[in-house]
Write a protein that holds these residues in place. Structure first.
Motif, mmCIF file in Angstrom:
data_model
loop_
_atom_site.group_PDB
_atom_site.id
_atom_site.type_symbol
_atom_site.label_atom_id
_atom_site.label_comp_id
_atom_site.label_asym_id
_atom_site.label_seq_id
_atom_site.Cartn_x
_atom_site.Cartn_y
_atom_site.Cartn_z
ATOM 1 N N ASP A 286 0.689 -1.287 -0.219
ATOM 2 C CA ASP A 286 0.085 0.137 -0.031
ATOM 3 C C ASP A 286 0.824 1.350 -0.007
ATOM 4 N N GLU B 109 0.582 4.026 -2.753
ATOM 5 C CA GLU B 109 0.105 5.192 -2.618
ATOM 6 C C GLU B 109 1.291 6.533 -3.056
ATOM 7 N N ARG C 197 0.791 7.322 -6.516
ATOM 8 C CA ARG C 197 -0.307 8.260 -6.736
ATOM 9 C C ARG C 197 0.009 9.393 -6.384
ATOM 10 N N LYS C 198 0.841 9.757 -5.146
ATOM 11 C CA LYS C 198 1.113 11.032 -4.629
ATOM 12 C C LYS C 198 2.004 11.781 -5.463
#
Length: 185
Positions: free
Chosen positions: A86, A90, A93-94
């Protein structure tokens, strides 16, 4: 009378384009940096998923006189590996990228090979996982270099911790299969 509808098949849902806004998280990183970091981290993520499943596979199929010790060690290692997934996704995506979308996407990006053998000797399991963790460490180092080049300090910092964890797993696996030394050294 209620009419039940069949769920869409994978082919039907894959053929249908997604509606909505394009997923572009705002970032101060340049487009090339976002692309390069996302590619490097998605490669890492694919290997992490492959290593997780292989570690679980060997955990489930462990046998022999050291069963309990190896079974417990691989369970602990698989939990640690899965915990990376995860945060990796993430980070992608960030920084403005998109991450892995499917098992097929993982298969196309993984470098850690699957092991579908019906039986693997425990020492061979541990030796294979040791090499796989070394492969993951190398891929993490390469991703770290990409992040440093783009001044993505946050991702680089996370990678440093994952390298340390991966090196620890490598060490434990190596020591578990190393022949004993009767001299006491």
């Amino acid at each position: 009378m209620t009419t039940l509808t069949r769920p869409q098949t994978a082919e039907a849902s894959a053929a249908k384009p997604r509606q909505g806004a394009v997923l572009r998280t705002p970032t101060d990183l340049q487009g090339a940096a976002t692309r390069d970091i996302a590619a490097a981290m998605n490669g890492v993520l694919a290997d992490v998923f492959a290593l997780y499943l292989k570690t679980k596979n060997f955990h489930w199929h462990m046998s022999g006189p050291h069963f309990r010790d190896y079974h417990v060690m691989l369970d602990e290692q698989s939990d640690q590996i899965f915990a990376m997934t995860d945060p990796i996704a993430e980070r992608v995506r960030k920084v403005g990228g998109t991450t892995l979308l499917s098992i097929g996407h993982i298969a196309r990006n993984q470098r850690i090979l699957d092991n579908d053998a019906d039986f693997v000797e425990p020492s061979d399991m541990l030796a294979e996982l040791c090499e796989d963790n070394k492969t993951l460490a190398a891929r993490l180092r390469a991703a770290h270099a990409v992040c440093n080049e783009s001044q993505d300090i946050a991702t680089a910092s996370l990678i440093e911790n994952w390298i340390d964890e991966t090196e620890r797993r490598t060490w434990f696996l190596f020591e578990a299969v190393r022949p004993g030394d009767s001299s006491g050294r």
